[in-house]
Design a protein around this motif. Structure first.
Motif, PDB file in Angstrom:
ATOM      1  N   THR A 207       0.840  -1.204   0.000  1.00  0.00           N
ATOM      2  CA  THR A 207       0.000   0.000   0.000  1.00  0.00           C
ATOM      3  C   THR A 207       0.871   1.248   0.000  1.00  0.00           C
ATOM      4  N   ILE A 208       1.921   1.254   0.832  1.00  0.00           N
ATOM      5  CA  ILE A 208       2.839   2.392   0.879  1.00  0.00           C
ATOM      6  C   ILE A 208       3.582   2.513  -0.448  1.00  0.00           C
ATOM      7  N   LYS A 209       4.001   1.389  -0.997  1.00  0.00           N
ATOM      8  CA  LYS A 209       4.710   1.408  -2.286  1.00  0.00           C
ATOM      9  C   LYS A 209       3.843   2.020  -3.377  1.00  0.00           C
ATOM     10  N   GLN A 210       2.570   1.616  -3.414  1.00  0.00           N
ATOM     11  CA  GLN A 210       1.663   2.127  -4.440  1.00  0.00           C
ATOM     12  C   GLN A 210       1.428   3.627  -4.285  1.00  0.00           C
ATOM     13  N   LEU A 211       1.303   4.071  -3.013  1.00  0.00           N
ATOM     14  CA  LEU A 211       1.115   5.501  -2.773  1.00  0.00           C
ATOM     15  C   LEU A 211       2.335   6.298  -3.224  1.00  0.00           C
ATOM     16  N   PHE A 212       3.493   5.776  -2.912  1.00  0.00           N
ATOM     17  CA  PHE A 212       4.714   6.466  -3.317  1.00  0.00           C
ATOM     18  C   PHE A 212       4.818   6.544  -4.838  1.00  0.00           C
ATOM     19  N   GLU A 213       4.496   5.434  -5.511  1.00  0.00           N
ATOM     20  CA  GLU A 213       4.556   5.427  -6.971  1.00  0.00           C
ATOM     21  C   GLU A 213       3.565   6.428  -7.564  1.00  0.00           C
ATOM     22  N   TYR A 214       2.385   6.513  -6.948  1.00  0.00           N
ATOM     23  CA  TYR A 214       1.380   7.465  -7.410  1.00  0.00           C
ATOM     24  C   TYR A 214       1.892   8.895  -7.249  1.00  0.00           C
ATOM     25  N   LYS A 215       2.505   9.167  -6.104  1.00  0.00           N
ATOM     26  CA  LYS A 215       3.017  10.516  -5.860  1.00  0.00           C
ATOM     27  C   LYS A 215       4.134  10.857  -6.846  1.00  0.00           C
ATOM     28  N   ARG A 216       5.035   9.900  -7.052  1.00  0.00           N
ATOM     29  CA  ARG A 216       6.176  10.154  -7.933  1.00  0.00           C
ATOM     30  C   ARG A 216       5.742  10.326  -9.389  1.00  0.00           C
ATOM     31  N   SER A 217       4.698   9.597  -9.779  1.00  0.00           N
ATOM     32  CA  SER A 217       4.291   9.598 -11.180  1.00  0.00           C
ATOM     33  C   SER A 217       3.285  10.688 -11.535  1.00  0.00           C
ATOM     34  N   VAL A 218       2.420  11.036 -10.582  1.00  0.00           N
ATOM     35  CA  VAL A 218       1.272  11.883 -10.902  1.00  0.00           C
ATOM     36  C   VAL A 218       1.295  13.233 -10.203  1.00  0.00           C
ATOM     37  N   LEU A 219       1.698  13.259  -8.934  1.00  0.00           N
ATOM     38  CA  LEU A 219       1.515  14.457  -8.120  1.00  0.00           C
ATOM     39  C   LEU A 219       2.720  15.381  -8.140  1.00  0.00           C
ATOM     40  N   PRO A 220       2.499  16.660  -7.860  1.00  0.00           N
ATOM     41  CA  PRO A 220       3.615  17.594  -7.684  1.00  0.00           C
ATOM     42  C   PRO A 220       4.522  17.136  -6.546  1.00  0.00           C
ATOM     43  N   ASP A 222       5.845  18.636  -4.059  1.00  0.00           N
ATOM     44  CA  ASP A 222       5.590  19.147  -2.716  1.00  0.00           C
ATOM     45  C   ASP A 222       4.201  18.788  -2.181  1.00  0.00           C
ATOM     46  N   SER A 223       3.476  17.924  -2.875  1.00  0.00           N
ATOM     47  CA  SER A 223       2.143  17.552  -2.394  1.00  0.00           C
ATOM     48  C   SER A 223       2.252  16.687  -1.144  1.00  0.00           C
ATOM     49  N   LYS A 224       1.196  16.722  -0.333  1.00  0.00           N
ATOM     50  CA  LYS A 224       1.188  15.969   0.918  1.00  0.00           C
ATOM     51  C   LYS A 224       0.222  14.798   0.782  1.00  0.00           C
ATOM     52  N   MET A 225       0.639  13.655   1.314  1.00  0.00           N
ATOM     53  CA  MET A 225      -0.189  12.455   1.211  1.00  0.00           C
ATOM     54  C   MET A 225      -0.500  11.921   2.598  1.00  0.00           C
ATOM     55  N   LEU A 226      -1.730  11.450   2.736  1.00  0.00           N
ATOM     56  CA  LEU A 226      -2.198  10.917   4.008  1.00  0.00           C
ATOM     57  C   LEU A 226      -2.853   9.571   3.768  1.00  0.00           C
ATOM     58  N   LEU A 227      -2.388   8.555   4.493  1.00  0.00           N
ATOM     59  CA  LEU A 227      -2.978   7.220   4.435  1.00  0.00           C
ATOM     60  C   LEU A 227      -3.656   6.946   5.764  1.00  0.00           C
ATOM     61  N   ILE A 228      -4.944   6.598   5.728  1.00  0.00           N
ATOM     62  CA  ILE A 228      -5.703   6.288   6.936  1.00  0.00           C
ATOM     63  C   ILE A 228      -6.191   4.847   6.838  1.00  0.00           C
ATOM     64  N   THR A 229      -5.876   4.045   7.856  1.00  0.00           N
ATOM     65  CA  THR A 229      -6.246   2.634   7.848  1.00  0.00           C
ATOM     66  C   THR A 229      -6.704   2.188   9.229  1.00  0.00           C
ATOM     67  N   HIS A 247      15.235   8.546   2.062  1.00  0.00           N
ATOM     68  CA  HIS A 247      15.991   8.387   0.824  1.00  0.00           C
ATOM     69  C   HIS A 247      15.315   9.030  -0.375  1.00  0.00           C
ATOM     70  N   GLU A 248      13.996   9.124  -0.353  1.00  0.00           N
ATOM     71  CA  GLU A 248      13.281   9.676  -1.494  1.00  0.00           C
ATOM     72  C   GLU A 248      12.834  11.123  -1.264  1.00  0.00           C
ATOM     73  N   ASN A 249      13.141  11.643  -0.079  1.00  0.00           N
ATOM     74  CA  ASN A 249      12.767  13.021   0.262  1.00  0.00           C
ATOM     75  C   ASN A 249      11.281  13.268   0.002  1.00  0.00           C
ATOM     76  N   THR A 250      10.464  12.373   0.535  1.00  0.00           N
ATOM     77  CA  THR A 250       9.021  12.478   0.348  1.00  0.00           C
ATOM     78  C   THR A 250       8.324  12.296   1.687  1.00  0.00           C
ATOM     79  N   GLN A 251       7.090  12.745   1.781  1.00  0.00           N
ATOM     80  CA  GLN A 251       6.351  12.633   3.025  1.00  0.00           C
ATOM     81  C   GLN A 251       5.015  11.943   2.783  1.00  0.00           C
ATOM     82  N   ILE A 252       4.799  10.828   3.461  1.00  0.00           N
ATOM     83  CA  ILE A 252       3.507  10.163   3.472  1.00  0.00           C
ATOM     84  C   ILE A 252       3.120   9.983   4.934  1.00  0.00           C
TER      85      ILE A 252
END
Length: 277
Positions: A207-220, A222-229, A247-252
């Motif tokens: 799930t985290i991998k897919q979110l990261f791929e989505y952010k890297r491929s689609v989103l700006p 500096d966008s912020k991502m939130l996963l609620i489970t 390592h990827e300088n990203t925030q989820i």
């Protein structure tokens, strides 16, 4: 089957009178209270402490100046926090006087007893009740998504809108948050929110991998991502997320079932969804 909540109360010896009063006020048909007073003086204290923490639903830390000045209590504090992270035991700090709260406890909801102990105890009982009784067992994926919408609204998100899932990626909400920068100017943040409901299976790193791929491929960038489970993040998932963000300088941001219960406990409207008065 007993529905009693098992609570362990940790305090320093200087605060024993206050601790015993709190213990008396908390103990009822639904709450079983163990405390440092119950430790067997002839046994290994660290072993007993570990057992009490592991076998309790909640650990209460009685905070005072004497508590933080006690070397023993300081070691105990870190032990509790480590065990709570590993075993997902809920920790509630309880302040009996004004004192500096260490950074390790800043993200927890501290209950204040020094202004009005009666109302403070009621708040404490309510939080214990929420943390031990809130369950998503009867939820469906749709129910959980609706609840997430209410959660976002209660925590100040604006312009919350639902998104449609594509064949490759699935994002449930886009929402806006307005914060102030260090200069006092208001700035708008756009949050992409993914909701993941699990019936029986545990949280998956995929799930985290897919979110990261989505952010890297689609989103700006500096966008912020939130996963609620509703599931619980394993230590492996937490380590993976931490390494990914470094390592990827990203925030989820991830809110799992344990954090979710704590957020529910802070909002009466959310509490009423589970514990109607």
């Amino acid at each position: 089957m007993s529905n009693r909540k098992r609570v362990f109360l940790s305090y320093c010896h200087a605060d024993i009178e206050v601790a015993l009063d709190i213990e008396r006020r908390l103990r009822d048909d639904s709450i079983e209270v163990l405390s440092s007073f119950d430790l067997d003086p002839g046994s290994n204290i660290q072993t007993n402490l570990k057992y009490f923490v592991e076998s309790s639903d909640i650990v209460l830390l009685l905070l005072s100046k004497d508590y933080f000045n006690s070397v023993y209590s300081g070691k105990e504090l870190y032990e509790f926090l480590n065990e709570s992270n590993k075993r997902k035991v809920s920790v509630i700090p309880v302040a009996i006087e004004r004192c500096n709260i260490p950074w390790q406890l800043k993200n927890l909801n501290t209950i204040n007893l020094y202004n009005n102990i009666d109302s403070g105890i009621e708040s404490l009982k309510r939080q214990i009740n929420v943390l031990t009784h809130v369950s998503f067992d009867n939820f469906s994926a749709e129910n959980f998504e609706e609840f997430t919408y209410l959660l976002l609204k209660e925590y100040g998100f604006k312009n919350i809108r639902r998104e449609f899932h594509s064949s490759d990626y699935g994002i449930d909400f886009v929402a806006e948050a307005f914060t102030k920068n260090p200069f006092g100017f208001t700035q708008k943040e756009t949050w992409i929110v993914e909701v993941k409901f699990y019936r029986n299976e545990r949280f998956s790193i995929n799930t985290i991998k897919q979110l990261f791929e989505y952010k890297r491929s689609v989103l700006p960038h500096d966008s912020k991502m939130l996963l609620i489970t509703n599931s619980i993040l394993t230590s492996v998932a937490e380590e993976y997320l931490s390494d990914l963000q470094k390592h990827e300088n990203t925030q989820i941001e991830v809110i799992d079932g344990i954090k979710l219960k704590k957020l529910i406990a802070k909002r009466k409207k959310l509490i009423n969804e589970f514990l109607p008065s």
